[in-house]
Write a protein that holds these residues in place. Structure first.
Motif, PDB file in Angstrom:
ATOM      1  N   UNK A 194      54.997  64.591  -8.154  1.00 30.44           N
ATOM      2  CA  UNK A 194      53.471  64.064  -8.792  1.00 30.44           C
ATOM      3  C   UNK A 194      53.244  62.648  -8.531  1.00 30.44           C
ATOM      4  N   UNK A 195      52.110  62.171  -8.592  1.00 24.54           N
ATOM      5  CA  UNK A 195      51.908  60.902  -8.554  1.00 24.54           C
ATOM      6  C   UNK A 195      52.754  59.810  -9.028  1.00 24.54           C
ATOM      7  N   UNK A 196      53.128  60.442 -10.301  1.00 20.04           N
ATOM      8  CA  UNK A 196      54.052  59.365 -11.141  1.00 20.04           C
ATOM      9  C   UNK A 196      55.259  59.212 -10.276  1.00 20.04           C
ATOM     10  N   UNK A 213      51.941  69.849 -11.312  1.00 22.04           N
ATOM     11  CA  UNK A 213      51.205  70.483 -12.725  1.00 22.04           C
ATOM     12  C   UNK A 213      49.921  70.213 -12.397  1.00 22.04           C
ATOM     13  N   UNK A 214      49.497  69.071 -11.929  1.00 23.57           N
ATOM     14  CA  UNK A 214      48.070  68.748 -11.954  1.00 23.57           C
ATOM     15  C   UNK A 214      47.676  67.466 -10.682  1.00 23.57           C
ATOM     16  N   UNK A 215      46.776  67.608 -10.206  1.00 23.09           N
ATOM     17  CA  UNK A 215      46.514  66.571  -9.100  1.00 23.09           C
ATOM     18  C   UNK A 215      45.062  66.210  -9.308  1.00 23.09           C
ATOM     19  N   UNK A 216      44.803  64.968  -8.982  1.00 23.63           N
ATOM     20  CA  UNK A 216      43.446  64.524  -8.700  1.00 23.63           C
ATOM     21  C   UNK A 216      42.343  64.937  -7.859  1.00 23.63           C
ATOM     22  N   UNK A 217      42.948  65.976  -6.869  1.00 24.10           N
ATOM     23  CA  UNK A 217      42.136  66.601  -5.916  1.00 24.10           C
ATOM     24  C   UNK A 217      41.582  67.817  -6.759  1.00 24.10           C
ATOM     25  N   UNK A 218      41.861  68.061  -7.912  1.00 25.31           N
ATOM     26  CA  UNK A 218      41.385  69.546  -8.609  1.00 25.31           C
ATOM     27  C   UNK A 218      39.820  69.295  -8.702  1.00 25.31           C
ATOM     28  N   UNK A 219      39.076  69.971  -8.202  1.00 26.94           N
ATOM     29  CA  UNK A 219      37.595  69.763  -7.919  1.00 26.94           C
ATOM     30  C   UNK A 219      36.700  70.546  -9.025  1.00 26.94           C
ATOM     31  N   UNK A 220      37.259  70.553 -10.349  1.00 25.39           N
ATOM     32  CA  UNK A 220      36.232  71.298 -11.219  1.00 25.39           C
ATOM     33  C   UNK A 220      35.699  70.081 -11.961  1.00 25.39           C
ATOM     34  N   UNK A 221      34.539  70.587 -12.869  1.00 25.45           N
ATOM     35  CA  UNK A 221      33.821  69.540 -13.385  1.00 25.45           C
ATOM     36  C   UNK A 221      34.381  68.902 -14.539  1.00 25.45           C
ATOM     37  N   UNK A 222      35.113  69.558 -15.289  1.00 26.85           N
ATOM     38  CA  UNK A 222      36.063  69.078 -16.309  1.00 26.85           C
ATOM     39  C   UNK A 222      36.893  67.988 -15.701  1.00 26.85           C
ATOM     40  N   UNK A 223      37.809  68.513 -14.537  1.00 30.39           N
ATOM     41  CA  UNK A 223      38.853  67.827 -14.220  1.00 30.39           C
ATOM     42  C   UNK A 223      38.048  66.120 -13.246  1.00 30.39           C
ATOM     43  N   UNK A 224      36.893  66.263 -13.061  1.00 30.57           N
ATOM     44  CA  UNK A 224      36.036  65.186 -12.461  1.00 30.57           C
ATOM     45  C   UNK A 224      35.750  64.153 -13.494  1.00 30.57           C
ATOM     46  N   UNK A 225      35.314  64.690 -14.650  1.00 27.51           N
ATOM     47  CA  UNK A 225      34.978  64.083 -15.693  1.00 27.51           C
ATOM     48  C   UNK A 225      36.265  63.331 -16.300  1.00 27.51           C
ATOM     49  N   UNK A 226      37.175  63.966 -16.464  1.00 25.09           N
ATOM     50  CA  UNK A 226      38.723  63.519 -16.937  1.00 25.09           C
ATOM     51  C   UNK A 226      38.988  62.260 -15.888  1.00 25.09           C
ATOM     52  N   UNK A 239      47.590  60.386 -13.394  1.00 19.28           N
ATOM     53  CA  UNK A 239      48.694  61.282 -12.782  1.00 19.28           C
ATOM     54  C   UNK A 239      48.725  62.474 -13.648  1.00 19.28           C
ATOM     55  N   UNK A 240      49.864  63.198 -13.678  1.00 23.73           N
ATOM     56  CA  UNK A 240      50.093  64.579 -14.519  1.00 23.73           C
ATOM     57  C   UNK A 240      50.440  64.260 -15.623  1.00 23.73           C
TER      58      UNK A 240
END
Length: 334
Positions: A194-196, A213-226, A239-240
């Motif tokens: 991960x990024x960390x 676990x998670x990545x900033x490329x996840x392109x959902x509306x919730x992820x983008x707001x976060x 980071x995750x």
């Protein structure tokens, strides 16, 4: 929340069971917290889980991935936000095999977490018809990985699998690069990156195929707001670990809102079986019968230069239901 201010009270468990129990005792007895959340080390998570049940407090595990937390050591008061080691391994192993073949050398931290990763990765490798051609255990907190990596080099595997995390993984990846094992056509990867992990390396040395676990490329509306919220407040891409803290906390708060109370039993009931926006593409929900957060597991290939947001090329998004297993494969009896 419910007309009351929400306060965060922090304590450092130092990845030590005794320290963690003292901290949890103070939080419950002196600070009178309603909920406990956190822990990274598996032994610590088990100890706090048992303490939380004894004290009738909900405990949301955000870092530990050992299978026992939602398996043989599960309990009614503990929920696990992390994908467990088996989920991670079943998602990432086929992609490491595709990249580097199925003959692996394992380097594993001498911790319950390292051993859980070793078990999960070995089982998933054998399911792919592969073999472990060598294995070394290293002390938790090791900084010099030259000797185990030289042993790995001599075994001539297709890949070195690092069942490590945190600074242990950072130091091991630095040594992998310094020894130029990639030139020997020995790949590298593991159950979780991960990024960390990449940031302390300066990215150029962050090689291999990893479970994410998670990545900033996840392109959902919730992820983008976060992502934008973190950038606006802290001036960096999350980071995750940022993801875990935020998303897990939100689920506790939303459960309180649904329950209309901070009563432990009512909040547990509000979480069980609940499906929510886990800031991923697929379903996120807490299974009622073992309290595991079933969720997408990502697989990424690390790059030395930025690819938009984040430093991994996403190779796959594996639905949680495909890797989480069923009740017949689980020892949890809540």
């Amino acid at each position: 929340m419910l007309g009351r201010p929400v306060s965060l009270i922090e304590a450092d468990d130092a990845s030590n069971v005794d320290t963690a129990i003292k901290a949890a005792t103070k939080l419950v007895k002196d600070d009178r917290v309603d909920f406990l959340m956190g822990t990274f080390n598996g032994d610590v998570a088990i100890a706090v889980s048992e303490f939380a049940k004894q004290e009738n407090r909900l405990f949301m595990v955000t870092g530990a991935h050992i299978m026992d937390l939602t398996g043989s050591r599960c309990n009614s008061h503990t929920f696990v936000f992390m994908p467990n080691a088996r989920m991670m391994a079943q998602a990432v192993v086929p992609h490491i095999v595709k990249a580097y073949g199925n003959k692996w050398f394992m380097i594993t931290a001498d911790t319950v977490d390292g051993k859980a990763a070793l078990q999960a990765m070995t089982e998933a490798l054998k399911a792919q018809g592969g073999d472990v051609v060598g294995s070394v255990t290293t002390a938790f907190g090791a900084t010099d990985f030259t000797a185990p990596l030289m042993e790995a080099k001599n075994a001539k595997p297709g890949a070195v699998i690092l069942n490590l995390y945190g600074w242990d993984l950072v130091h091991a990846l630095k040594a992998y690069t310094k020894l130029e094992l990639a030139k020997e056509k020995i790949g590298v990867g593991g159950m979780i990156g991960g990024e960390q992990i990449g940031r302390p390396l300066g990215y150029a040395n962050n090689a291999g195929v990893w479970g994410l676990i998670w990545d900033p490329k996840i392109n959902t509306e919730g992820s983008k707001r976060f992502i934008q919220g973190v950038i606006d407040k802290y001036n960096h891409t999350p980071t995750s670990r940022c993801y875990h803290g935020y998303a897990a906390m939100m689920q506790v708060l939303e459960a309180v809102r649904r329950a209309g109370t901070t009563d432990t039993a009512a909040v547990i009931k509000a979480l069980e079986g609940h499906e929510f926006d886990g800031l991923k593409e697929g379903r996120s929900y807490f299974r009622a019968w073992d309290h595991q957060h079933v969720q997408d597991v990502l697989v990424g290939e690390a790059y030395g230069k930025e690819l938009g947001l984040g430093h991994y090329k996403i190779l796959a998004t594996v639905p949680g239901d495909a890797v989480a297993g069923g009740v017949e494969q689980n020892q949890c009896r809540l």
